[in-house]
Scaffold this motif. Structure first.
Motif, PDB file in Angstrom:
ATOM      1  N   ASP A   1       0.819  -1.226   0.000  1.00  0.00           N
ATOM      2  CA  ASP A   1       0.000   0.000   0.000  1.00  0.00           C
ATOM      3  C   ASP A   1       0.849   1.271   0.000  1.00  0.00           C
TER       4      ASP A   1
ATOM      5  N   GLU B   1      11.071  -0.948   4.806  1.00  0.00           N
ATOM      6  CA  GLU B   1      11.199  -1.605   3.502  1.00  0.00           C
ATOM      7  C   GLU B   1      10.502  -0.869   2.361  1.00  0.00           C
TER       8      GLU B   1
ATOM      9  N   LEU C   1      16.184  -5.859   8.920  1.00  0.00           N
ATOM     10  CA  LEU C   1      15.538  -5.406  10.159  1.00  0.00           C
ATOM     11  C   LEU C   1      16.235  -4.147  10.672  1.00  0.00           C
TER      12      LEU C   1
HETATM   13  C1  LIG Z   1       9.866 -14.889   6.484  1.00  0.00           C
HETATM   14  C2  LIG Z   1      10.719 -13.661   6.664  1.00  0.00           C
HETATM   15  C3  LIG Z   1      11.928 -13.756   7.334  1.00  0.00           C
HETATM   16  C4  LIG Z   1      12.729 -12.618   7.494  1.00  0.00           C
HETATM   17  N1  LIG Z   1      13.917 -12.741   8.146  1.00  0.00           N
HETATM   18  C5  LIG Z   1      14.687 -11.655   8.304  1.00  0.00           C
HETATM   19  C6  LIG Z   1      15.907 -11.746   9.024  1.00  0.00           C
HETATM   20  O1  LIG Z   1      16.276 -12.815   9.522  1.00  0.00           O
HETATM   21  N2  LIG Z   1      16.652 -10.629   9.148  1.00  0.00           N
HETATM   22  C7  LIG Z   1      16.281  -9.436   8.600  1.00  0.00           C
HETATM   23  O2  LIG Z   1      16.994  -8.447   8.731  1.00  0.00           O
HETATM   24  N3  LIG Z   1      15.135  -9.317   7.925  1.00  0.00           N
HETATM   25  C8  LIG Z   1      14.328 -10.395   7.770  1.00  0.00           C
HETATM   26  N4  LIG Z   1      13.153 -10.269   7.092  1.00  0.00           N
HETATM   27  C9  LIG Z   1      12.807  -8.955   6.504  1.00  0.00           C
HETATM   28  C10 LIG Z   1      12.266  -8.023   7.562  1.00  0.00           C
HETATM   29  O3  LIG Z   1      11.283  -8.702   8.327  1.00  0.00           O
HETATM   30  C11 LIG Z   1      11.646  -6.795   6.889  1.00  0.00           C
HETATM   31  O4  LIG Z   1      12.580  -6.185   6.024  1.00  0.00           O
HETATM   32  C12 LIG Z   1      11.208  -5.793   7.941  1.00  0.00           C
HETATM   33  O5  LIG Z   1      10.246  -6.382   8.801  1.00  0.00           O
HETATM   34  C13 LIG Z   1      10.603  -4.568   7.283  1.00  0.00           C
HETATM   35  O6  LIG Z   1      10.075  -3.769   8.294  1.00  0.00           O
HETATM   36  P1  LIG Z   1       8.964  -2.694   7.979  1.00  0.00           P
HETATM   37  O7  LIG Z   1       8.564  -2.132   9.310  1.00  0.00           O
HETATM   38  O8  LIG Z   1       9.420  -1.768   6.927  1.00  0.00           O
HETATM   39  O9  LIG Z   1       7.751  -3.507   7.349  1.00  0.00           O
HETATM   40  P2  LIG Z   1       6.877  -4.700   7.950  1.00  0.00           P
HETATM   41  O10 LIG Z   1       7.613  -5.409   9.030  1.00  0.00           O
HETATM   42  O11 LIG Z   1       6.401  -5.464   6.770  1.00  0.00           O
HETATM   43  O12 LIG Z   1       5.666  -3.944   8.634  1.00  0.00           O
HETATM   44  C14 LIG Z   1       4.738  -3.223   7.868  1.00  0.00           C
HETATM   45  C15 LIG Z   1       3.468  -3.111   8.680  1.00  0.00           C
HETATM   46  O13 LIG Z   1       2.586  -2.196   8.037  1.00  0.00           O
HETATM   47  C16 LIG Z   1       1.288  -2.739   8.042  1.00  0.00           C
HETATM   48  N5  LIG Z   1       0.533  -2.175   6.911  1.00  0.00           N
HETATM   49  C17 LIG Z   1       0.745  -2.370   5.589  1.00  0.00           C
HETATM   50  N6  LIG Z   1      -0.134  -1.683   4.856  1.00  0.00           N
HETATM   51  C18 LIG Z   1      -0.931  -1.013   5.736  1.00  0.00           C
HETATM   52  C19 LIG Z   1      -2.034  -0.118   5.600  1.00  0.00           C
HETATM   53  N7  LIG Z   1      -2.494   0.237   4.402  1.00  0.00           N
HETATM   54  N8  LIG Z   1      -2.597   0.363   6.717  1.00  0.00           N
HETATM   55  C20 LIG Z   1      -2.136   0.018   7.938  1.00  0.00           C
HETATM   56  N9  LIG Z   1      -1.099  -0.821   8.140  1.00  0.00           N
HETATM   57  C21 LIG Z   1      -0.502  -1.331   7.048  1.00  0.00           C
HETATM   58  C22 LIG Z   1       1.484  -4.225   7.921  1.00  0.00           C
HETATM   59  O14 LIG Z   1       0.358  -4.915   8.418  1.00  0.00           O
HETATM   60  C23 LIG Z   1       2.717  -4.430   8.788  1.00  0.00           C
HETATM   61  O15 LIG Z   1       2.370  -4.632  10.127  1.00  0.00           O
HETATM   62  C24 LIG Z   1      12.321 -11.375   6.954  1.00  0.00           C
HETATM   63  C25 LIG Z   1      11.105 -11.283   6.285  1.00  0.00           C
HETATM   64  C26 LIG Z   1      10.305 -12.404   6.137  1.00  0.00           C
HETATM   65  C27 LIG Z   1       9.003 -12.274   5.411  1.00  0.00           C
END
Ligand SMILES: Cc1cc2nc3c(=O)[nH]c(=O)nc-3n(C[C@H](O)[C@H](O)[C@H](O)COP(=O)(O)OP(=O)(O)OC[C@H]3O[C@@H](n4cnc5c(N)ncnc54)[C@H](O)[C@@H]3O)c2cc1C
Length: 266
Positions: A35, A239, A252
């Motif tokens: 999104d 991300e 992370l």
């Molecule tokens: C299976 C797996 C294993 C991983 N292992 C690792 C690892 O070992 N080491 C590492 O560094 N990284 C790892 N990663 C990557 C890491 O988890 C992500 O890069 C990181 O979590 C990104 O953080 P973020 O806060 O940007 O997004 P996210 O953690 O994806 O959080 C985004 C949040 O926004 C919410 N959201 C989205 N759209 C909307 C909306 N329109 N309205 C309200 N809320 C919304 C979602 O529900 C979610 O809660 C892994 C990823 C996966 C899938």
């Protein structure tokens, strides 16, 4: 400038500072369906092309299915492009799956590959040994196991499930006594142990990628605050931004660091 956010049900939350931290497009089950890219684009931001990163690879090599579930530790890999050029090398753990390969070094390699291209993956099963050392090792093993048949003489050298595959690829009768294996056959086995080849046909879909590469262009974000250079009061973290890294906690860390900075700058 930012005036607030609008929820799905139409309600508005007034705010003069908003952080977009909606994650990438991969693993949509975790809630991140992409999104944030839409929000940023509507507000005039450039979204660099999205593609799967840290994603398993598909292979058309038929024997892959015979070894699915097998994990190889301490192997070296080399990925060649269509022109035969080495584009990635690594050392570590690899996993065979029903569709191809995964595991830490494969996920890292995927970051350098394009979805539309095909590649050749070369696995060195004995990276600690030079070809000469490996040949000496095979000679010693074959001497010790002289009366065994070929496919029974490889147990100290290879994981059990890989033995039938290697025996077939090396094109030696599995029931041939080891003391009858000639130098050419032994060298064929050594070459295969140093360069087990797989054809890589594509990356797995973005839904299976650990991270999404691409996103909100970094030159449109002030790196000292994470605020948009285009919309006052709009910040980005995690991300959704066009940054991604290898496995090892770096993704992370990107989310933590940019989130911390954006939060403190609001
Ligand atoms: C299976 C797996 C294993 C991983 N292992 C690792 C690892 O070992 N080491 C590492 O560094 N990284 C790892 N990663 C990557 C890491 O988890 C992500 O890069 C990181 O979590 C990104 O953080 P973020 O806060 O940007 O997004 P996210 O953690 O994806 O959080 C985004 C949040 O926004 C919410 N959201 C989205 N759209 C909307 C909306 N329109 N309205 C309200 N809320 C919304 C979602 O529900 C979610 O809660 C892994 C990823 C996966 C899938």
């Amino acid at each position: 400038a930012v005036s607030g956010v609008q929820l799905k049900d139409g309600r508005r939350i007034p705010a003069d500072r908003v952080i977009i931290a909606t994650g990438g497009r991969s693993y949509p089950l975790t809630g991140s369906t992409g999104d944030g890219y839409r929000f940023a684009a509507v507000l005039g931001h450039t979204i660099t092309p999205l593609k799967p990163a840290l994603v398993p690879l598909e292979s058309s090599t038929p024997w892959i299915r015979e070894v699915q579930g097998l994990a190889l530790k301490n192997v070296a890999i080399k990925v060649l492009n269509n022109a035969g050029k080495t584009i990635y090398t690594d050392f570590g753990e690899l996993l065979f799956t029903h569709f191809g390969v995964s595991g830490p070094i494969i996920l890292s390699a995927s970051t350098h590959l394009e979805q539309a291209d095909s590649y050749r993956l070369l696995i060195d099963l004995k990276p600690a040994l030079t070809p000469e050392q490996l040949d000496l090792r095979l000679q010693r093993d074959f001497m010790k196991n002289g009366r065994k048949v070929f496919h029974n003489a490889l147990t100290e050298l290879l994981p059990r499930t890989l033995i039938p595959v290697m025996v077939e690829l090396v094109a030696v009768d599995p029931d041939k006594p080891v003391n009858q294996i000639n130098k050419v056959e032994r060298q064929r086995l050594a070459a295969l142990l140093k360069e087990l080849a797989l054809d890589i046909t594509s990356l797995r879909p973005i839904a299976e990628a650990i991270v999404t590469a691409g996103g909100v262009a970094i030159n449109e974000i002030d790196p000292t605050t994470m605020e948009s250079k285009l919309v006052k009061g709009l910040f980005f973290a995690g991300e959704v931004i066009d940054v991604n890294a290898y496995t090892g906690g770096f993704n992370l860390q990107i989310a933590f660091s940019t989130g911390h900075l954006a939060g403190n700058s609001c």
